[in-house]
Design a protein around this motif. Sequence first.
Motif, PDB file in Angstrom:
ATOM      1  N   PRO A  79      92.447  42.661  42.890  1.00 39.61           N
ATOM      2  CA  PRO A  79      92.697  43.971  43.498  1.00 39.61           C
ATOM      3  C   PRO A  79      91.676  44.349  44.561  1.00 39.61           C
ATOM      4  CG  PRO A  79      91.897  44.209  41.252  1.00 39.61           C
ATOM      5  CD  PRO A  79      92.143  42.763  41.458  1.00 39.61           C
ATOM      6  N   LEU A  80      90.508  43.760  44.511  1.00 47.82           N
ATOM      7  CA  LEU A  80      89.505  44.114  45.508  1.00 47.82           C
ATOM      8  C   LEU A  80      89.176  42.911  46.381  1.00 47.82           C
ATOM      9  CD1 LEU A  80      87.114  46.413  43.445  1.00 47.82           C
ATOM     10  CD2 LEU A  80      88.928  47.060  45.007  1.00 47.82           C
ATOM     11  N   THR A  82      88.655  40.586  49.447  1.00 49.49           N
ATOM     12  CA  THR A  82      88.354  40.865  50.856  1.00 49.49           C
ATOM     13  C   THR A  82      88.450  39.562  51.639  1.00 49.49           C
ATOM     14  OG1 THR A  82      85.992  40.396  50.670  1.00 49.49           O
ATOM     15  CG2 THR A  82      86.697  42.662  50.211  1.00 49.49           C
ATOM     16  N   ASP A 114      96.601  43.450  41.433  1.00 47.11           N
ATOM     17  CA  ASP A 114      96.128  43.256  40.064  1.00 47.11           C
ATOM     18  C   ASP A 114      97.330  42.949  39.183  1.00 47.11           C
ATOM     19  OD1 ASP A 114      95.117  43.298  37.541  1.00 47.11           O
ATOM     20  OD2 ASP A 114      93.972  45.157  37.798  1.00 47.11           O
ATOM     21  N   PRO A 115      97.428  41.720  38.712  1.00 58.52           N
ATOM     22  CA  PRO A 115      98.595  41.360  37.892  1.00 58.52           C
ATOM     23  C   PRO A 115      98.781  42.282  36.681  1.00 58.52           C
ATOM     24  CG  PRO A 115      97.338  39.412  38.456  1.00 58.52           C
ATOM     25  CD  PRO A 115      96.531  40.585  38.923  1.00 58.52           C
ATOM     26  N   ASN A 117      98.895  45.299  36.740  1.00 60.41           N
ATOM     27  CA  ASN A 117      99.746  46.414  37.148  1.00 60.41           C
ATOM     28  C   ASN A 117     101.128  45.948  37.534  1.00 60.41           C
ATOM     29  OD1 ASN A 117      97.876  48.374  36.850  1.00 60.41           O
ATOM     30  ND2 ASN A 117      97.138  48.274  38.952  1.00 60.41           N
TER      31      ASN A 117
ATOM     32  N   SER B 442      97.141  50.789  33.249  1.00 62.35           N
ATOM     33  CA  SER B 442      97.634  50.744  34.615  1.00 62.35           C
ATOM     34  C   SER B 442      98.047  52.146  35.008  1.00 62.35           C
ATOM     35  CB  SER B 442      98.846  49.809  34.706  1.00 62.35           C
ATOM     36  OG  SER B 442      99.586  50.091  35.880  1.00 62.35           O
ATOM     37  N   LEU B 481     105.153  45.807  32.006  1.00 60.60           N
ATOM     38  CA  LEU B 481     103.705  45.863  32.271  1.00 60.60           C
ATOM     39  C   LEU B 481     102.965  45.541  30.984  1.00 60.60           C
ATOM     40  CD1 LEU B 481     103.355  49.011  34.530  1.00 60.60           C
ATOM     41  CD2 LEU B 481     103.452  46.615  35.208  1.00 60.60           C
TER      42      LEU B 481
END
Lengths: 429, 813
Positions: A79-80, A82, A114-115, A117, B442, B481
């Motif tokens: 998710p982060l 770069t 992010d898997p 989510n 989440s 999820l």
Amino acid sequence: MSATTAFNPFTMAQTQFDKIADRIGLDDGTRALLRSPLREYAFSIPVHMDDGNVQIFRGFRVQHNDARGPCKGGIRFHPLETFDTVRALSMWMTWKCAVADIPLGGGKGGVICDPHNLSAREQEAICRGWVRQLARDIGPVTDVPAPDVMTTPQHMLWMLDEYEAIHGGRYPGLITGKPVGLGGSLGRTQATGFGVVYCLREALQELDIQPQDTTASVQGFGNVSQYAIELYHELGGRTVCVASWNQAEQTSYSFRKADGIDLDQLRGITNRFGGIDKEKASDLGYEILPGEAWLTQEVDVLIPAALEAQITGESVADLSGRVRVIAEGANGPTTPEADAVLERNGVFVIPDFLANAGGVTCSYFEQVQSNMNYYWTMDEVLTKLDHKLTDAYHSVSELARKQKLYLRDAAYVLAINRVATACRDRGWV
Amino acid sequence: MPKRSRQRRLAELSDRLQELSERLEPSEQPAVAAELTAPSRWREAVRILRKTDRLLALRIGRKVVNHLCSLGLDEAQRLLAEADAVDDPSALLGESNVPAPKHALSTSILLGDEPFALAATHLGEAELLRLLRRWIMEERAGAFIRVLGNPRSTLQEIGESLRYHRRSLAAEDLAASICRTVRVLLCQRYLTDQLEFLKVAKDAATTEDFDDLIDRLVLPPESHGKLGGKGAGLLLASWTLDPAETAAVACAITTPSVATDIDLAEVRIPRTWYVASDAVLDFIARNDLEDVMRQKFKDVAEVRSDYPNIIQLFKHSLFSPEIVRGLSVALEDLGERPLIIRSSSLLEDRFGTAFSGKYKSLFLANQGPPERRLEAVLDAIAEIYASVLGPDPIAYRRDRGLLEFDEQMGILIQEVVGRRVGRWFLPAFAGVAFSRNELRWSPRIGREDGLVRLVPGLGTRAVDRIGDDYPTLLVPGQPTLRANVQPDEIARYSAQYVDAIDLDQGAFVTVPLAEMMAAAGADYPALDKVFSILNEGMLQKPVPMFLDPAEQDLIVSFDGLVRETSFLRQIQAILVRLEAGLGHPVDIEFAHDGEHLYLLQCRPQSQGDDAAPAYIPRELPAERVVFSAHRYVTNGTVPDITHVVYVDPDRYAALPDRAAMLATARAVGKLNSVLPARRFILLGPGRWGSRGDITLGVSVTYADISNTAMLIEIGRRRGGHLPELSFGTHFFQDLVEARIRYLPLYPDDTGVVFNTEFLLGAANELAALVPEATALADCIRVIDVPAVTGGQILRVAQNADLDEAVAYLAEPT
């Protein structure tokens, strides 16, 4: 918060490269070429989410250098994520393939997501979307991705399937990390652990030490450790201490047996995550010591094969004077301060990216087998792995000896020089 | 006239009327239709009525006249006036302050044919017969209500009366008010006096439901007991799920995504017998245990040391013959199936009191000759009775001022849901589900999406929290999820043990999963719904024909269950229906035998004291607020925090190298071991537990944070980009099991407080606590809250209903 003041992984990788380049005396052109990736792709992946919305994910692929062969490197879902992280890691892959002397270059890719989510269907859509954006720029002979942080063999198969649908054929060599039977290679589980001990065996021989006269202490009891110990025992060595994580107690313990551990017995009381059952081990006559105790044992060989930064400026003082070789099965188990002490004390450290190169070498074998659509037996894979790593080890150690370099520095020098030479030979610089 | 024979005659009369009115119902048969015109069927009815019961005939006659009056018929008014010999009925309605004269009643008019003839003319014969029948039924119900409403009536008498009246009570056209009265009284006598409960129960229950119940109720002599919380809760839930209730409840359901095609009639309740709550009083009186019951007033240490003796004392006491007989019948009905004997105390599971798990539930293999099985059940019940005097329940009751409350304890004897698998008996899977989700990993998961904790085998492992063994977490409203997504994560955070009943040993056992699968193999019920095979990093569906537990790595993933069945939709439908019907968030226990889903328990969703929506103080002076949040807030209060560990995002990002960042993680780990457990909170940048690129967050493992009360992630904007936080995903399930709270903070949001002055300005204890990390003192701030505030502590109040949280300095509680 300004991101620029933070240490930037790409800046860090470049600084590391610059030091070695200075050492080699690399010309400006080559240096400029190798300091940055050859090609970079950044793109959007639109995904229809389960709730009917459309979400756009940002994808990357960086091909740092392919002078020695097709780029090779993982795809990260983070998710982060770069661009600079991906750049740094792609550069590192170039050196890693070069030190193992496999004919591949360096690449890395990723998607900001992010898997946790995402549903499986949404993840599949991201995988297929990633390949649709890059189908013309990756391939079995140009750039070969693999699983990495938060990506799995399942993701690889979705990607392969999309690529094959686009190109109208079967190209299992596009991607590695596939299961056996769908283009995967045997020996993947054993590769890293065996690789560590192939290097260790050669190092002992150079130091004129008989393996059967040695004892070892190992941190970790996962795949890498278990196979390393298995092969080390076959060579005649004796492991007297193993440290393993205890999930229930959230701490680690060292399991010691002075006359040597029985690997099969210990495996029988270990869960799939490498956690040894403390009570059962105690019943079997193992001494249960604190987690750090593995480091202070009276042994000839240490194999840190679990965590980063275990041998530090402080803990290095606790090492027994008997330790001759440290074979780094984990990534970055030794800090630079500890390195300085070890170098001074003449302890022979086989650096991580040489010692654990078994993994990437086996990926290379997978690509080779996939491209010829003919798969080797386990014996063939392991024999070839032994040859490859033995050669790789000797190239590094020879350079270290000749140039009086610490092995870690020699490995970098050798890797970067190999890539630089390929670029020059191709007439690029 | 003897009461019983009168009742019997009434019943016969009612039958006869039924028969008559059936013949008068509009029918497709012309022959019967022709009879409609045949005169005066009603005359025969009235004749029988008069002959059977003159008093009743008189009352019915009056009802006929009253009814006709209410329709505005002048002739009826006249009849009424004649009957009551009233000259001027309107005079009674005036403001006269003189008592009205008492008239002689003229009954002959009401006993004559005249009122009935008038009714037949105006209402039609069919309607008249229907009314006659209904009034006769009401007369009968009245008799029952008198028994039911009499507080001196025993449950035996009520049961007998209910059995006797069951048919007339089931009459469709009984007046709604009477039905309601009967239901309220039944609920009051059998279930509870609690008004909130009665309000819901009276609408969900039918008299037939109680009719079923009384046949499975074991009573002490002269019983005035009840079922207790667990029993009442389960019955109420099963009534609420009854398809007949569907329409009423469906109106109250507002969640749009809930499946409407789920057939809740598919949901079963295990066969259950009940022992009334006052059986324990009978037991105590019969065995002279009154002295022992005063145990509860002793101090807890004494209670604890006496408890083992008390258990033995109870086990050697005798039950009344009525109870023993009742239980024998129960066992005959239940057969040789494993049983669970559950406590169902009047204190337990009530609205507003979370008293769950304080009393015992005991599993019995229930195998062998009847005498032995009966003995085991009696033994188990005695042990559960003794648990009233256990140290934990007593301490709990003392804390809540419930000690004086006379503790009656109902018992549920329930068949265990499951199948025989090798030597074991177990359900395919079982678990608990909550209609409100307080654990979101989440931002896509909402509170109303619910939560399921699922384990293979008996559900005991889903309720308890056990070290390295994890239930699978599923969200019914967001089935795709998953808390764990990568195969290795799924494997790590999955069940490693199975609870079952060992039929050979006759005992409750915990079996390592591998051992069970090696023995059971493909016999495991719903194998491909519960397990996946972990093979080369892929999770694959097991094919029973190719199953080889010795070679294959079987993982409890519930992938098949989620993908291939409607289980989660079924659970969601249950939760939504129960929440709407009961008017309160609920939690349920359930088990699945591979074919059917069974509801085992239902109660208001337990909100431990620390998990209730917290009061958010509004008028706090700015200097007392340390931070506030208004996104992804869960419920609860974290009280009395003495230490704050704050890793400053800017300074962490500015650390010179990776080694410094790793050292930060090590320092946090040290703090975790030296600070008082659960009395400190951790605040830090981005994603706690980052690997690889550790600029994104401090790369701790769970062991480094295991003693914190709260894990807080700070998401600050970087160049217009707001980083995504982890929601604790790196060790989400560890946080859940250890009840460590998680909160994301977004200091750049408008309207939130982030008090950097306090966090960066207060004295830093780091060097004193972890000397080797002194160099990091700029980045890691450890604040001793009482020391810097003159004795105050930090309190974090979280309220999910408002989606607000605030951490403020306050006086210690």
